[in-house]
Design a protein around this motif. Structure first.
Motif, PDB file in Angstrom:
ATOM      1  N   LYS A 291    -101.273  57.784  65.444  1.00  8.34           N
ATOM      2  CA  LYS A 291    -101.233  58.887  66.332  1.00  8.34           C
ATOM      3  C   LYS A 291    -101.515  58.822  67.786  1.00  8.34           C
ATOM      4  CE  LYS A 291    -104.384  61.165  63.624  1.00  8.34           C
ATOM      5  NZ  LYS A 291    -105.169  62.110  62.926  1.00  8.34           N
ATOM      6  N   ASN A 292    -101.476  57.579  68.068  1.00 13.70           N
ATOM      7  CA  ASN A 292    -101.964  57.158  69.589  1.00 13.70           C
ATOM      8  C   ASN A 292    -100.585  57.240  70.386  1.00 13.70           C
ATOM      9  OD1 ASN A 292    -104.472  56.316  69.274  1.00 13.70           O
ATOM     10  ND2 ASN A 292    -104.235  54.281  68.940  1.00 13.70           N
ATOM     11  N   ALA A 293    -100.570  57.794  71.710  1.00  9.34           N
ATOM     12  CA  ALA A 293     -99.500  58.078  72.587  1.00  9.34           C
ATOM     13  C   ALA A 293     -98.583  56.751  72.349  1.00  9.34           C
ATOM     14  CB  ALA A 293    -100.022  58.464  73.566  1.00  9.34           C
ATOM     15  N   LYS A 294     -99.027  55.554  72.424  1.00 10.32           N
ATOM     16  CA  LYS A 294     -98.073  54.628  72.594  1.00 10.32           C
ATOM     17  C   LYS A 294     -97.065  54.276  71.529  1.00 10.32           C
ATOM     18  CE  LYS A 294    -101.302  50.861  70.254  1.00 10.32           C
ATOM     19  NZ  LYS A 294    -101.786  49.760  70.348  1.00 10.32           N
ATOM     20  N   PHE A 295     -97.205  55.110  70.207  1.00 14.62           N
ATOM     21  CA  PHE A 295     -96.268  54.903  69.387  1.00 14.62           C
ATOM     22  C   PHE A 295     -95.301  55.950  69.352  1.00 14.62           C
ATOM     23  CE2 PHE A 295    -100.202  52.712  67.344  1.00 14.62           C
ATOM     24  CZ  PHE A 295     -99.669  51.702  67.347  1.00 14.62           C
ATOM     25  N   ARG A 296     -95.370  56.926  70.271  1.00 14.19           N
ATOM     26  CA  ARG A 296     -94.663  58.075  70.200  1.00 14.19           C
ATOM     27  C   ARG A 296     -93.221  57.863  70.548  1.00 14.19           C
ATOM     28  NH1 ARG A 296     -97.052  63.499  73.196  1.00 14.19           N
ATOM     29  NH2 ARG A 296     -95.222  64.047  71.947  1.00 14.19           N
ATOM     30  N   GLU A 297     -92.813  56.460  71.250  1.00  9.20           N
ATOM     31  CA  GLU A 297     -91.497  56.065  71.526  1.00  9.20           C
ATOM     32  C   GLU A 297     -91.268  54.986  71.189  1.00  9.20           C
ATOM     33  OE1 GLU A 297     -89.991  57.397  75.271  1.00  9.20           O
ATOM     34  OE2 GLU A 297     -91.820  58.654  75.955  1.00  9.20           O
ATOM     35  N   THR A 305     -92.351  42.405  58.818  1.00 12.80           N
ATOM     36  CA  THR A 305     -92.604  41.326  57.814  1.00 12.80           C
ATOM     37  C   THR A 305     -92.797  41.867  56.453  1.00 12.80           C
ATOM     38  OG1 THR A 305     -94.901  41.045  57.941  1.00 12.80           O
ATOM     39  CG2 THR A 305     -93.538  39.621  59.397  1.00 12.80           C
ATOM     40  N   CYS A 306     -93.154  43.097  56.347  1.00  8.57           N
ATOM     41  CA  CYS A 306     -93.229  43.703  55.249  1.00  8.57           C
ATOM     42  C   CYS A 306     -91.905  44.407  54.438  1.00  8.57           C
ATOM     43  CB  CYS A 306     -94.327  45.146  55.390  1.00  8.57           C
ATOM     44  SG  CYS A 306     -94.830  45.981  54.104  1.00  8.57           S
ATOM     45  N   PRO A 307     -91.823  44.281  53.308  1.00 10.98           N
ATOM     46  CA  PRO A 307     -90.618  44.682  52.444  1.00 10.98           C
ATOM     47  C   PRO A 307     -90.675  46.160  52.084  1.00 10.98           C
ATOM     48  CG  PRO A 307     -91.994  43.418  50.935  1.00 10.98           C
ATOM     49  CD  PRO A 307     -92.776  43.645  52.392  1.00 10.98           C
ATOM     50  N   CYS A 308     -91.846  46.938  52.249  1.00  9.34           N
ATOM     51  CA  CYS A 308     -91.914  48.326  51.692  1.00  9.34           C
ATOM     52  C   CYS A 308     -91.004  49.381  52.257  1.00  9.34           C
ATOM     53  CB  CYS A 308     -93.457  48.710  51.723  1.00  9.34           C
ATOM     54  SG  CYS A 308     -93.908  49.330  53.523  1.00  9.34           S
ATOM     55  N   MET A 309     -90.580  50.176  51.649  1.00  8.42           N
ATOM     56  CA  MET A 309     -89.874  51.382  51.939  1.00  8.42           C
ATOM     57  C   MET A 309     -90.279  51.782  53.592  1.00  8.42           C
ATOM     58  SD  MET A 309     -88.899  55.043  50.398  1.00  8.42           S
ATOM     59  CE  MET A 309     -90.388  55.809  50.583  1.00  8.42           C
ATOM     60  N   THR A 310     -91.537  52.214  53.454  1.00 11.33           N
ATOM     61  CA  THR A 310     -91.819  52.572  54.866  1.00 11.33           C
ATOM     62  C   THR A 310     -91.429  51.505  56.115  1.00 11.33           C
ATOM     63  OG1 THR A 310     -93.840  53.615  54.131  1.00 11.33           O
ATOM     64  CG2 THR A 310     -93.859  53.142  56.482  1.00 11.33           C
ATOM     65  N   CYS A 311     -91.554  50.318  56.164  1.00 10.56           N
ATOM     66  CA  CYS A 311     -91.355  49.374  56.986  1.00 10.56           C
ATOM     67  C   CYS A 311     -89.593  49.050  57.183  1.00 10.56           C
ATOM     68  CB  CYS A 311     -91.950  48.069  56.705  1.00 10.56           C
ATOM     69  SG  CYS A 311     -93.704  48.334  57.008  1.00 10.56           S
ATOM     70  N   THR A 312     -89.038  49.113  56.129  1.00 10.87           N
ATOM     71  CA  THR A 312     -87.614  48.861  56.206  1.00 10.87           C
ATOM     72  C   THR A 312     -86.849  49.896  56.518  1.00 10.87           C
ATOM     73  OG1 THR A 312     -87.447  49.237  53.751  1.00 10.87           O
ATOM     74  CG2 THR A 312     -87.914  47.187  54.417  1.00 10.87           C
ATOM     75  N   ARG A 313     -87.336  51.215  56.548  1.00  7.13           N
ATOM     76  CA  ARG A 313     -86.436  52.472  56.839  1.00  7.13           C
ATOM     77  C   ARG A 313     -86.970  53.242  57.855  1.00  7.13           C
ATOM     78  NH1 ARG A 313     -85.433  55.275  50.892  1.00  7.13           N
ATOM     79  NH2 ARG A 313     -84.339  56.821  52.336  1.00  7.13           N
ATOM     80  N   PHE A 314     -88.094  53.231  58.357  1.00  8.47           N
ATOM     81  CA  PHE A 314     -88.874  54.339  59.172  1.00  8.47           C
ATOM     82  C   PHE A 314     -89.452  53.439  60.458  1.00  8.47           C
ATOM     83  CE2 PHE A 314     -88.780  56.278  55.164  1.00  8.47           C
ATOM     84  CZ  PHE A 314     -87.924  57.238  55.047  1.00  8.47           C
ATOM     85  N   SER A 315     -89.158  54.197  61.598  1.00  5.55           N
ATOM     86  CA  SER A 315     -89.865  53.548  62.883  1.00  5.55           C
ATOM     87  C   SER A 315     -91.267  54.159  62.998  1.00  5.55           C
ATOM     88  CB  SER A 315     -89.022  54.151  64.056  1.00  5.55           C
ATOM     89  OG  SER A 315     -89.066  55.417  64.378  1.00  5.55           O
ATOM     90  N   ARG A 316     -92.055  53.388  63.960  1.00  7.42           N
ATOM     91  CA  ARG A 316     -93.276  53.759  64.283  1.00  7.42           C
ATOM     92  C   ARG A 316     -93.458  55.255  65.060  1.00  7.42           C
ATOM     93  NH1 ARG A 316     -94.986  47.807  67.272  1.00  7.42           N
ATOM     94  NH2 ARG A 316     -94.974  46.536  65.295  1.00  7.42           N
TER      95      ARG A 316
END
Length: 368
Positions: A291-297, A305-316
């Motif tokens: 939720k920190n501002a630095k991740f908004r954009e 390095t993570c193979p999970c669905m979250t890391c392979t399909r979605f951005s910060r």
């Protein structure tokens, strides 16, 4: 160990007590060291069984106390047991309910018979004894069930902890007599607080029961982290080498490394899903508040390095948006990643033990 279970050590570290093993259960193997997600009410919070399986988790936990209150073990048994009820075909472990009951400090009365408490749901008076805990767990039909123990809080006086150790041993004897199913492995739980001599006494007494496995309990009840390590290092070698060892309620990186070095095989903790519900991700040993501002954009992957669905399909940035909006999908995606991260961490330790590099890779040359 009953005929449905086996424990085979496959590799060991020469300079520590770390070992890689396979714990075989009626619902499949668990390759250790291994982190186990917590599914208190027969679900890992915000995740479907398929999503949990995709994290590479092999064994999950459920809780006797909570499932007794809702929906009731009779309903779970009528559904065919926990595996069918929640559609999880891998191994399951149920906690005895002891920790939850003893945390109800203002609502319960302890005696040698058991614990009487008022249900936080409807105020009904409930008595949970060693026999009743085992009866409930037999009905739930998990692969591994835990003995009903007394888990003292921290801080506690030596006299209070000594009394808890005595009760834990006496209650284990009653649990063993009440246990009726050969397809469930009963584990005993070592207590003793921060008192090394009481820990040793508890371990020595429990080992005489020759159970299929043993757990170290009461090490995540409020004591500072620097007190946990010496407890684990002292107790673990006292437990049978040829049986699985389980450190209850621990899921931080450093504590798991130190415990594996001492010879522990299994871990559980609510950390990955709890952090997710607060908007935090576990990324290579760090905790990030999305939720920190630095991740908004920030349109990069959470962890490349993570193979999970979250890391392979979605951005910060997308995760940050969901969490700022309190969208449930955000909790789900972070839970998927956080569990994957802790499972991957323990599987990396396992691979390092096989490769003969555990000391170099995880302890940076420090002996254990």
């Amino acid at each position: 160990m009953t005929s449905s279970f086996s424990f085979q050590i496959q590799a060991q570290c020469d300079r520590t007590h770390a070992r890689a093993a396979c714990f075989t259960t009626p619902h499949g193997p668990v390759e250790t060291p291994r982190f186990m997600p917590v599914g208190t009410l027969a679900n890992v919070k915000t995740l479907t069984p398929d999503q949990v399986r995709a994290t590479a988790a092999q064994m999950i936990l459920a809780n006797t106390y909570h499932l007794h209150l809702q929906p009731g073990e009779e309903i779970v048994a009528a559904a065919g047991g926990l595996h069918r009820f929640m559609d999880w075909q891998g191994p399951i472990l149920t906690d005895s309910g002891g920790f939850q009951v003893f945390s109800l400090s203002e609502m319960r009365v302890i005696s040698d018979q058991g614990v009487t408490f008022r249900s936080p749901r409807d105020g009904q008076t409930i008595e949970l004894t060693p026999e009743r805990s085992i009866e409930i767990q037999n009905a739930l039909a998990a692969d591994v069930i835990m003995a009903f123990d007394e888990c003292p809080s921290y801080p506690a006086t030596r006299e209070e902890v000594a009394q808890a150790v005595k009760r834990t041993t006496r209650w284990l004897e009653r649990c063993a007599k009440a246990h009726k199913r050969s397809d469930q492995a009963l584990f005993g739980i070592v207590q003793g607080g921060v008192y090394s001599d009481l820990r040793s006494l508890s371990a020595q007494e429990l080992v005489t029961f020759d159970l299929p496995g043993y757990a170290i309990g009461g090490v995540s009840v409020g004591e500072p982290p620097e007190l946990i390590e010496p407890i684990v290092r002292a107790v673990t070698p006292l437990l049978p080498e040829h049986k699985p060892r389980y450190l209850m309620g621990v899921g931080t990186y450093r504590e798991m490394v130190q415990a594996v070095a001492a010879g522990v095989d299994l871990f559980d903790c609510v950390i990955p899903t709890r952090l997710a519900r607060h908007g935090s991700a576990l990324v290579q040993g760090e905790r990030w508040n999305l939720k920190n501002a630095k991740f908004r954009e920030d349109f990069t992957a959470l962890d490349s390095t993570c193979p999970c669905m979250t890391c392979t399909r979605f951005s910060r940035a997308y995760l940050s948006h969901l969490l700022r909006s309190r969208e449930l999908l955000g909790f789900t995606l972070l839970s998927i990643h956080n569990i994957t991260e802790l499972v991957r961490f323990t599987t990396r330790m396992r691979a390092s033990i096989f490769a003969g590099r555990f000391l170099e890779d995880f302890l940076q040359g420090d002996s254990c």
